[in-house]
Every structure is written in structure tokens, then in C-alpha cells.
Enzyme design. Sequence first.
Site, mmCIF file in Angstrom:
data_model
loop_
_atom_site.group_PDB
_atom_site.id
_atom_site.type_symbol
_atom_site.label_atom_id
_atom_site.label_comp_id
_atom_site.label_asym_id
_atom_site.label_seq_id
_atom_site.Cartn_x
_atom_site.Cartn_y
_atom_site.Cartn_z
ATOM 1 N N SER A 124 7.732 -12.575 -5.482
ATOM 2 C CA SER A 124 6.676 -11.857 -6.203
ATOM 3 C C SER A 124 6.918 -10.365 -6.154
ATOM 4 O O SER A 124 7.468 -9.842 -5.188
ATOM 5 C CB SER A 124 5.322 -12.175 -5.536
ATOM 6 O OG SER A 124 4.332 -11.265 -5.976
ATOM 7 N N TYR A 148 -0.376 -12.361 2.733
ATOM 8 C CA TYR A 148 0.289 -13.109 1.648
ATOM 9 C C TYR A 148 1.591 -12.407 1.285
ATOM 10 O O TYR A 148 2.650 -13.020 1.227
ATOM 11 C CB TYR A 148 -0.618 -13.219 0.414
ATOM 12 C CG TYR A 148 0.176 -13.530 -0.825
ATOM 13 C CD1 TYR A 148 0.440 -12.533 -1.773
ATOM 14 C CD2 TYR A 148 0.719 -14.786 -1.020
ATOM 15 C CE1 TYR A 148 1.216 -12.800 -2.889
ATOM 16 C CE2 TYR A 148 1.490 -15.068 -2.131
ATOM 17 C CZ TYR A 148 1.735 -14.068 -3.056
ATOM 18 O OH TYR A 148 2.518 -14.324 -4.153
ATOM 19 N N LYS A 152 5.854 -13.472 1.663
ATOM 20 C CA LYS A 152 6.926 -13.424 0.649
ATOM 21 C C LYS A 152 8.092 -12.584 1.158
ATOM 22 O O LYS A 152 9.256 -12.985 1.044
ATOM 23 C CB LYS A 152 6.411 -12.836 -0.668
ATOM 24 C CG LYS A 152 5.420 -13.716 -1.417
ATOM 25 C CD LYS A 152 6.035 -15.043 -1.853
ATOM 26 C CE LYS A 152 5.079 -15.834 -2.738
ATOM 27 N NZ LYS A 152 5.600 -17.174 -3.099
HETATM 28 C C1 WQD Z 1 -4.371 -7.306 -12.542
HETATM 29 C C2 WQD Z 1 -5.135 -6.064 -12.975
HETATM 30 C C3 WQD Z 1 -6.762 -5.325 -11.384
HETATM 31 C C4 WQD Z 1 -9.441 -8.795 -11.847
HETATM 32 C C5 WQD Z 1 -1.874 -10.167 -7.944
HETATM 33 C C6 WQD Z 1 -1.265 -10.337 -6.603
HETATM 34 C C7 WQD Z 1 0.217 -10.526 -6.740
HETATM 35 C C8 WQD Z 1 0.513 -11.633 -7.720
HETATM 36 C C9 WQD Z 1 -0.165 -11.410 -9.050
HETATM 37 C C10 WQD Z 1 1.028 -13.693 -6.598
HETATM 38 C C11 WQD Z 1 -5.334 -5.061 -11.855
HETATM 39 C C12 WQD Z 1 -7.430 -5.760 -12.688
HETATM 40 C C13 WQD Z 1 -8.377 -7.910 -11.974
HETATM 41 C C14 WQD Z 1 -10.730 -8.395 -12.292
HETATM 42 C C15 WQD Z 1 -9.826 -6.278 -12.965
HETATM 43 N N1 WQD Z 1 0.127 -12.890 -7.200
HETATM 44 N N2 WQD Z 1 -8.566 -6.679 -12.529
HETATM 45 N N3 WQD Z 1 -10.868 -7.150 -12.844
HETATM 46 O O1 WQD Z 1 -3.370 -7.494 -8.514
HETATM 47 O O2 WQD Z 1 -1.481 -7.154 -10.179
HETATM 48 O O3 WQD Z 1 -1.364 -9.020 -8.578
HETATM 49 O O4 WQD Z 1 -1.569 -11.277 -8.761
HETATM 50 O O5 WQD Z 1 2.184 -13.446 -6.416
HETATM 51 O O6 WQD Z 1 0.731 -10.858 -5.469
HETATM 52 O O7 WQD Z 1 -1.471 -9.136 -5.879
HETATM 53 O O8 WQD Z 1 -3.012 -9.108 -10.449
HETATM 54 O O9 WQD Z 1 -4.544 -10.262 -11.969
HETATM 55 O O10 WQD Z 1 -5.379 -9.587 -9.648
HETATM 56 O O11 WQD Z 1 -5.002 -7.827 -11.383
HETATM 57 O O12 WQD Z 1 -9.998 -5.146 -13.471
HETATM 58 O O13 WQD Z 1 -11.758 -9.141 -12.201
HETATM 59 O O14 WQD Z 1 -6.439 -6.458 -13.407
HETATM 60 O O15 WQD Z 1 -7.393 -4.163 -10.854
HETATM 61 O O16 WQD Z 1 -5.262 -3.753 -12.404
HETATM 62 P P1 WQD Z 1 -2.347 -8.072 -9.415
HETATM 63 P P2 WQD Z 1 -4.544 -9.270 -10.842
#
Ligand code: WQD
Length: 337
Positions: A124, A148, A152
Site C-alpha cells: 500500500s 496497519y 505493511k
Molecule cells: C481519501 C480522501 C480523506 C472519508 C486509506 C488508508 C490507506 C489505504 C487507502 C489500505 C482523504 C477524504 C474520506 C470521508 C473525506 N488503505 N475523506 N470524508 O486515507 O487516502 O487511504 O485508504 O491500504 O492505507 O490510509 O483513503 O478513502 O480514507 O480518504 O473527506 O468520509 O477522502 O480525508 O482526503 P486514504 P480514504
Amino acid sequence: MRILVSGGAGYIGSHTTLQLIASGHDAVIVDDFSRSKRSVVPRLEALAGRSIEVREVDLTHVPATEALVADGGFEAVIHFAGLKAVGESVEKPIEYYSNNLGSTLSLLAAMRRHGVPKFVFSSSATVYGENASVPMKEEFPTSATNPYGWTKVMQEQILRDAAVADPSLRVALLRYFNPVGAHASGTIGEDPSGIPNNLMPLIAQVAVGRRQKLLIYGDDYPTPDGTGRRDYLHVEDLAAGHVAALDRLGTAPGVSTWNLGTGTPTSVKEMVDAFARACGHELPVEIAPRRPGDVAESYADPSRAEAELGWRAGRTIDQMCVDTWRWQSNNPDGYPA
Ligand code: WQD
């Protein structure tokens, strides 16, 4: 090749299993169904046009994993199985370390004993930590800010050390950015258990009426529209990256590391607007405080995968949203129990 797909009943595992079969491989799913549903299997078989062998095994159970690999006749393992919720990992670090590291260690031990030479690992972009510059490159140092992410980072190190000790082991570390979307049939897709953590399933649940509104975590980031930017890639492109990496392991010795991303960042607001186009109605949103641990921007330099795998993630944000919406609107409550 006969390939063991761990976590093959999960979101990325199911889409990859389908593409492996379409590419002529004999894919066998192993899953403990702790975070996935059995009902995905008949849907996969309908799409594949053939039955798919499924083994229900807890891969942290060493004897069961040994028995699975001993009589499996596998030439490769693609290892998706693992716990992946950042927040949950902070509350339950012992479960995360024992499950994620334990499953990888028991698979590697069984593979060494039975001469299985290829391992494709679901890594990841989280291994780049929170201080990485963009675009992220594979040679950047790795670190983490939550258990987590550390699992990885540690699994990558375990695999590098195992490959040094056993030159016959060939490893692909695939660093996913943000996988979204669903198979064009709309019959398989992302079905998070419990409350989703990730943006796209939350948007989809708002669009289908399962949730009231989307909270946008911060609109004061140093980005063009103030919201976080990520490298979203279509799960079908991601699955194709696994098939390409598996083929490449036929010649690439040792450990290869590839970013799987588009190289193009998209903001939260842009994703919300794209989803509104896909579902045909506006989505209720509310600006909320930043989420701890979030970075402003995360996106890949995908040039090594393009050059060495001949792979590029070409599907657009609009296609990701259209395919997600077809899956979610056809399956408002996800897979049946
Ligand atoms: C994306 C964007 C949030 C939810 C995570 C894990 C990473 C990987 C992928 C496994 C960000 C914004 C989110 C919400 C929002 N997982 N957001 N409102 O954080 O890039 O990565 O998932 O490997 O390890 O950390 O993905 O989808 O959580 O967030 O505004 O209700 O959407 O702030 O900018 P992220 P995400």
C-alpha cells in the site's frame, strides 16, 4: 499457472481472481470469510463461466496453511488477505500484527517447504508515511504512523529478507494507491463490513440513501480546492496490474517493487462532483474538521510499472464513479449474507 489467491473473496481479490481466470490461470481462493461474504463466489463463477475452487482456511493457523499448500500444486501465491482499517489497527494492534504478519509468515514457511516460487504481495502507498513528497517513487524510504501501516512496512521487509535467504523466491511488492470502482457487470464490488473508512464507499452509500450525508474532512489543505487529493485507480486496472506483475515474475529475480496508481491526483470535491454526474443527483455534504493522520496529497509516480510491466491505469474518474454506482444501486446493502 495454478495460483493461490488469499483473501480472494474480498474486494480486490475477487476482481483479480476473475482476471486471472480470464488470462488462463487456474485461480484457487482461500479466505476465512471474516471480512468477506461467501455469496461473492457464485457471482464470480457466473462471470467466469466456470466453477472456482474455494478453501476456507485461517492462514495464521500454521498446520492448516501447511496442509493447504502441501497438496495444492501452486506455482504462485497472491496475498490479499489481511486486516486493513487504519483506525481499528490503532485500537487493536495485537490483532493486526498477529493476523497480518502471522498469515504472511505461515504462507512463506509452507511455500518454502513445498517449493512454491512466486509471491505477489498486496502492499500500500501507506508505506510512504506521512512526510513523503509527491509523486511517490518506489525508492522512497518507508515508514508508518499506525499499526496497519507498520504491518505493511514489516511484511515488505519479511519478504525482502526471505528472498535474500532463498534465491528461488521471486517477490512482487505492489503498492496500491486508492482502489475504487467495480466490475462493469455491477454484480461484484466493494462491500466494506461495518462502517466504511474510505471515501468512495461512503459516497456510494450516501448516493443510495444508506447514509444521510458525506463529511468532507477538511477544506483548508494546500490544494487547489482545499480538499485532500488522492490517486484513485479503478479496481479493474489494479487487478490487471497483478496479472502483469505475476507474468513479469517469470523472469525478474529477487524482489520487485511497483507503484500501482494513475499518477493523477483527484480531490474529494472533484470525486463528489463526478459521483453526482454518475448517479444523476446532488450529494449532501458537510465540511468537517481534518481527519488526524490525513495528508494533503498522495499520488504515485507509476513510471516504473509502465516501463517494466507495460501496465497503465487508464480508466477515468467518471468511469470509476459510473461502475461504483451500478454496483451500489444494484446492491444497496452489498452482498447478501
Ligand atoms: C481519501 C480522501 C480523506 C472519508 C486509506 C488508508 C490507506 C489505504 C487507502 C489500505 C482523504 C477524504 C474520506 C470521508 C473525506 N488503505 N475523506 N470524508 O486515507 O487516502 O487511504 O485508504 O491500504 O492505507 O490510509 O483513503 O478513502 O480514507 O480518504 O473527506 O468520509 O477522502 O480525508 O482526503 P486514504 P480514504
